[in-house]
Scaffold this active site. Sequence first.
Site, PDB file in Angstrom:
ATOM      1  N   SER A 124      74.972  -3.470  35.033  1.00 16.79           N
ATOM      2  CA  SER A 124      76.133  -3.683  35.899  1.00 16.79           C
ATOM      3  C   SER A 124      77.356  -4.001  35.062  1.00 16.79           C
ATOM      4  CB  SER A 124      75.822  -4.864  36.817  1.00 16.79           C
ATOM      5  OG  SER A 124      76.983  -5.322  37.439  1.00 16.79           O
ATOM      6  N   TYR A 149      72.712 -13.929  38.237  1.00 16.73           N
ATOM      7  CA  TYR A 149      72.392 -12.505  38.419  1.00 16.73           C
ATOM      8  C   TYR A 149      72.907 -11.698  37.230  1.00 16.73           C
ATOM      9  CZ  TYR A 149      73.283  -7.690  39.787  1.00 16.73           C
ATOM     10  OH  TYR A 149      73.372  -6.316  39.775  1.00 16.73           O
ATOM     11  N   LYS A 153      71.015  -9.391  33.945  1.00 20.58           N
ATOM     12  CA  LYS A 153      71.299  -8.011  33.505  1.00 20.58           C
ATOM     13  C   LYS A 153      71.553  -7.983  31.998  1.00 20.58           C
ATOM     14  CE  LYS A 153      70.786  -5.931  37.315  1.00 20.58           C
ATOM     15  NZ  LYS A 153      69.734  -4.952  37.507  1.00 20.58           N
TER      16      LYS A 153
HETATM   17  P1  NAD Z   1      68.658  -2.807  46.538  1.00 20.41           P
HETATM   18  O1  NAD Z   1      68.331  -4.234  46.772  1.00 20.41           O
HETATM   19  O2  NAD Z   1      69.075  -1.988  47.695  1.00 20.41           O
HETATM   20  O3  NAD Z   1      67.435  -2.084  45.817  1.00 20.41           O
HETATM   21  C1  NAD Z   1      66.563  -2.740  44.956  1.00 20.41           C
HETATM   22  C2  NAD Z   1      65.147  -2.403  45.378  1.00 20.41           C
HETATM   23  O4  NAD Z   1      64.233  -3.043  44.484  1.00 20.41           O
HETATM   24  C3  NAD Z   1      64.815  -2.900  46.780  1.00 20.41           C
HETATM   25  O5  NAD Z   1      64.225  -1.840  47.506  1.00 20.41           O
HETATM   26  C4  NAD Z   1      63.814  -4.031  46.565  1.00 20.41           C
HETATM   27  O6  NAD Z   1      62.869  -4.121  47.617  1.00 20.41           O
HETATM   28  C5  NAD Z   1      63.179  -3.620  45.239  1.00 20.41           C
HETATM   29  N1  NAD Z   1      62.652  -4.719  44.422  1.00 20.41           N
HETATM   30  C6  NAD Z   1      63.282  -5.844  44.004  1.00 20.41           C
HETATM   31  N2  NAD Z   1      62.471  -6.570  43.213  1.00 20.41           N
HETATM   32  C7  NAD Z   1      61.308  -5.878  43.115  1.00 20.41           C
HETATM   33  C8  NAD Z   1      60.084  -6.101  42.428  1.00 20.41           C
HETATM   34  N3  NAD Z   1      59.879  -7.191  41.685  1.00 20.41           N
HETATM   35  N4  NAD Z   1      59.105  -5.191  42.562  1.00 20.41           N
HETATM   36  C9  NAD Z   1      59.263  -4.082  43.329  1.00 20.41           C
HETATM   37  N5  NAD Z   1      60.396  -3.812  43.986  1.00 20.41           N
HETATM   38  C10 NAD Z   1      61.403  -4.704  43.880  1.00 20.41           C
HETATM   39  O7  NAD Z   1      69.769  -2.769  45.397  1.00 20.41           O
HETATM   40  P2  NAD Z   1      70.649  -1.560  44.883  1.00 20.41           P
HETATM   41  O8  NAD Z   1      72.032  -1.794  45.311  1.00 20.41           O
HETATM   42  O9  NAD Z   1      69.994  -0.277  45.198  1.00 20.41           O
HETATM   43  O10 NAD Z   1      70.596  -1.820  43.326  1.00 20.41           O
HETATM   44  C11 NAD Z   1      69.646  -1.210  42.479  1.00 20.41           C
HETATM   45  C12 NAD Z   1      69.774  -1.775  41.081  1.00 20.41           C
HETATM   46  O11 NAD Z   1      71.108  -1.569  40.630  1.00 20.41           O
HETATM   47  C13 NAD Z   1      69.530  -3.277  40.988  1.00 20.41           C
HETATM   48  O12 NAD Z   1      68.858  -3.547  39.795  1.00 20.41           O
HETATM   49  C14 NAD Z   1      70.927  -3.850  40.961  1.00 20.41           C
HETATM   50  O13 NAD Z   1      70.971  -5.094  40.291  1.00 20.41           O
HETATM   51  C15 NAD Z   1      71.682  -2.791  40.191  1.00 20.41           C
HETATM   52  N6  NAD Z   1      73.117  -2.785  40.495  1.00 20.41           N
HETATM   53  C16 NAD Z   1      73.519  -2.688  41.787  1.00 20.41           C
HETATM   54  C17 NAD Z   1      74.886  -2.723  42.069  1.00 20.41           C
HETATM   55  C18 NAD Z   1      75.361  -2.643  43.501  1.00 20.41           C
HETATM   56  O14 NAD Z   1      76.495  -2.966  43.754  1.00 20.41           O
HETATM   57  N7  NAD Z   1      74.576  -2.196  44.460  1.00 20.41           N
HETATM   58  C19 NAD Z   1      75.824  -2.832  41.042  1.00 20.41           C
HETATM   59  C20 NAD Z   1      75.373  -2.919  39.725  1.00 20.41           C
HETATM   60  C21 NAD Z   1      74.003  -2.877  39.462  1.00 20.41           C
HETATM   61  C1  UD1 Z   2      80.133  -8.067  43.271  1.00 19.03           C
HETATM   62  C2  UD1 Z   2      79.401  -9.015  42.357  1.00 19.03           C
HETATM   63  C3  UD1 Z   2      78.969  -8.274  41.099  1.00 19.03           C
HETATM   64  C4  UD1 Z   2      78.144  -7.035  41.467  1.00 19.03           C
HETATM   65  C5  UD1 Z   2      78.997  -6.160  42.389  1.00 19.03           C
HETATM   66  C6  UD1 Z   2      78.237  -4.954  42.830  1.00 19.03           C
HETATM   67  C7  UD1 Z   2      80.440 -11.172  42.897  1.00 19.03           C
HETATM   68  C8  UD1 Z   2      81.269 -12.296  42.382  1.00 19.03           C
HETATM   69  N1  UD1 Z   2      80.237 -10.148  42.058  1.00 19.03           N
HETATM   70  O1  UD1 Z   2      81.276  -7.634  42.588  1.00 19.03           O
HETATM   71  O2  UD1 Z   2      78.203  -9.109  40.284  1.00 19.03           O
HETATM   72  O3  UD1 Z   2      77.781  -6.301  40.318  1.00 19.03           O
HETATM   73  O4  UD1 Z   2      79.352  -6.933  43.551  1.00 19.03           O
HETATM   74  O5  UD1 Z   2      78.937  -4.190  43.736  1.00 19.03           O
HETATM   75  O6  UD1 Z   2      79.950 -11.195  44.007  1.00 19.03           O
HETATM   76  N2  UD1 Z   2      86.281  -8.825  49.017  1.00 19.03           N
HETATM   77  C9  UD1 Z   2      87.022  -9.277  50.088  1.00 19.03           C
HETATM   78  N3  UD1 Z   2      86.367  -9.566  51.244  1.00 19.03           N
HETATM   79  C10 UD1 Z   2      85.016  -9.434  51.388  1.00 19.03           C
HETATM   80  C11 UD1 Z   2      84.269  -8.968  50.286  1.00 19.03           C
HETATM   81  C12 UD1 Z   2      84.929  -8.682  49.111  1.00 19.03           C
HETATM   82  O7  UD1 Z   2      88.243  -9.417  50.006  1.00 19.03           O
HETATM   83  O8  UD1 Z   2      84.476  -9.732  52.460  1.00 19.03           O
HETATM   84  C13 UD1 Z   2      86.986  -8.467  47.769  1.00 19.03           C
HETATM   85  C14 UD1 Z   2      86.545  -9.247  46.552  1.00 19.03           C
HETATM   86  O9  UD1 Z   2      87.325 -10.419  46.404  1.00 19.03           O
HETATM   87  C15 UD1 Z   2      86.798  -8.218  45.437  1.00 19.03           C
HETATM   88  C16 UD1 Z   2      86.533  -6.871  46.110  1.00 19.03           C
HETATM   89  O10 UD1 Z   2      86.665  -7.114  47.504  1.00 19.03           O
HETATM   90  O11 UD1 Z   2      88.138  -8.253  45.017  1.00 19.03           O
HETATM   91  C17 UD1 Z   2      85.158  -6.311  45.835  1.00 19.03           C
HETATM   92  O12 UD1 Z   2      84.181  -7.288  46.150  1.00 19.03           O
HETATM   93  P1  UD1 Z   2      82.615  -6.972  46.123  1.00 19.03           P
HETATM   94  O13 UD1 Z   2      82.330  -5.754  46.927  1.00 19.03           O
HETATM   95  O14 UD1 Z   2      81.892  -8.214  46.504  1.00 19.03           O
HETATM   96  O15 UD1 Z   2      82.334  -6.590  44.610  1.00 19.03           O
HETATM   97  P2  UD1 Z   2      82.638  -7.416  43.269  1.00 19.03           P
HETATM   98  O16 UD1 Z   2      83.239  -8.718  43.558  1.00 19.03           O
HETATM   99  O17 UD1 Z   2      83.377  -6.509  42.364  1.00 19.03           O
END
Ligand code: NAD
Ligand code: UD1
Length: 337
Positions: A124, A149, A153
């Site tokens: 991330s 969190y 990572k």
């Molecule tokens: P998500 O929660 O929708 O998907 C994660 C999946 O992993 C879920 O289906 C959950 O049931 C499964 N899971 C969690 N722990 C597990 C375990 N120990 N064994 C088996 N299954 C397990 O999340 P996502 O948004 O799809 O994110 C996927 C990956 O990308 C994550 O590692 C997350 O940290 C990373 N990531 C997500 C974002 C985001 O904004 N969505 C941003 C940066 C990184």
């Molecule tokens: C958040 C996580 C980050 C993660 C990322 C994944 C935090 C502090 N960080 O980032 O670790 O990797 O999600 O997508 O949570 N906002 C509003 N109102 C809301 C929600 C968000 O104004 O109800 C604003 C936030 O202040 C920010 C922007 O929208 O400026 C994006 O927020 P968000 O979607 O939560 O993502 P990040 O903060 O970038």
Amino acid sequence: MAILVTGGTGYIGSHTVVELLNHGYEVVIVDNFSNSKPEVLNRIFLMTNRRPKFYQIDVCDYDGMTEVFEKETIKAIIHFAGLKSVAESVEKPELYFKNNVGSSEVLLQLMEKYHVPNLVFSSSATVYGVPKHVPLKESDKVGGCTNPYGQTKLDIEYLLKDYAKEHKEVNIAILRYFNPIGAHQSGLIGEDPHGIPNNLMPYITQVAIGKRPHLNVYGNDYKTVDGTGVRDYIHVVDLAHGHLRALKKLEEKPGLVIYNLGTGKGTSVLELVQAFEKANNVKIPYIICDRRPGDIDENYAEVSKAFLEMGFKTKLDIEDACRDSWRWQRKNPHGYD
Ligand code: NAD
Ligand code: UD1
């Protein structure tokens, strides 16, 4: 020879599985449904006419995972499984460490035992901590994570680097995602958060459908174009394609590589709200609130490395993402339930 997708029923995992199946890959999914629903598997079948093999197992369970590696011939792993709520990680740092770092350790042990050469890991942009400048380059300093969190990572990135040093035959792509939004164009899969969404886009769609009265905009005094926070929002389908590019890159045997996956463009909270209103012709009422603790002003990716080294470039824009998120929300007002 299959691709093992951990967390393959989650938000990003399910979109990636669909692209893998559509590109002819054989897929094996492992997920414990801690943050996803079995219904996702039916949706994947509806979309692709294929049913990937599925194991309901916790990736931290070494014996359970051993059985998967015994039964299947795995040629590469995409490791999405992980817990991802920043707020929950502050309350339960040990759970986050055990689940996220623990599952990665189990996978590395099994990669060694079963001679699996290639791994793609979901990292991330949060590993960059509080950015000193934007756009963020892969070579920029990491660390200073503001929550457990993010620290998991970074810990996993270090674990993978150590592993790659000791295992020269192994290839690893660390993908640092910026802010994934949007949903598949079919409206059949998308993001399905529990309870009140933490992230911006799912909150906006819940306001649009009437579940929440207004959006809370967390601060309008940031040093940005309009005072609201700026992020790099990448369409989840583009992000899914980034994983296919990474798998291809690993076939060149590059060792360990790190890529940002973003668009290279920053969008403010109010710009995203306006784009959503324009794309969908709905009004999003909002109020300006205090800043959310831990938030940063501005964050977007330098994307040239991913383009030059693996040919990855986003094709969809913010309006596509707004339209697709809204279609998903409208077709599934209660998510997968
Ligand atoms: P998500 O929660 O929708 O998907 C994660 C999946 O992993 C879920 O289906 C959950 O049931 C499964 N899971 C969690 N722990 C597990 C375990 N120990 N064994 C088996 N299954 C397990 O999340 P996502 O948004 O799809 O994110 C996927 C990956 O990308 C994550 O590692 C997350 O940290 C990373 N990531 C997500 C974002 C985001 O904004 N969505 C941003 C940066 C990184
Ligand atoms: C958040 C996580 C980050 C993660 C990322 C994944 C935090 C502090 N960080 O980032 O670790 O990797 O999600 O997508 O949570 N906002 C509003 N109102 C809301 C929600 C968000 O104004 O109800 C604003 C936030 O202040 C920010 C922007 O929208 O400026 C994006 O927020 P968000 O979607 O939560 O993502 P990040 O903060 O970038």
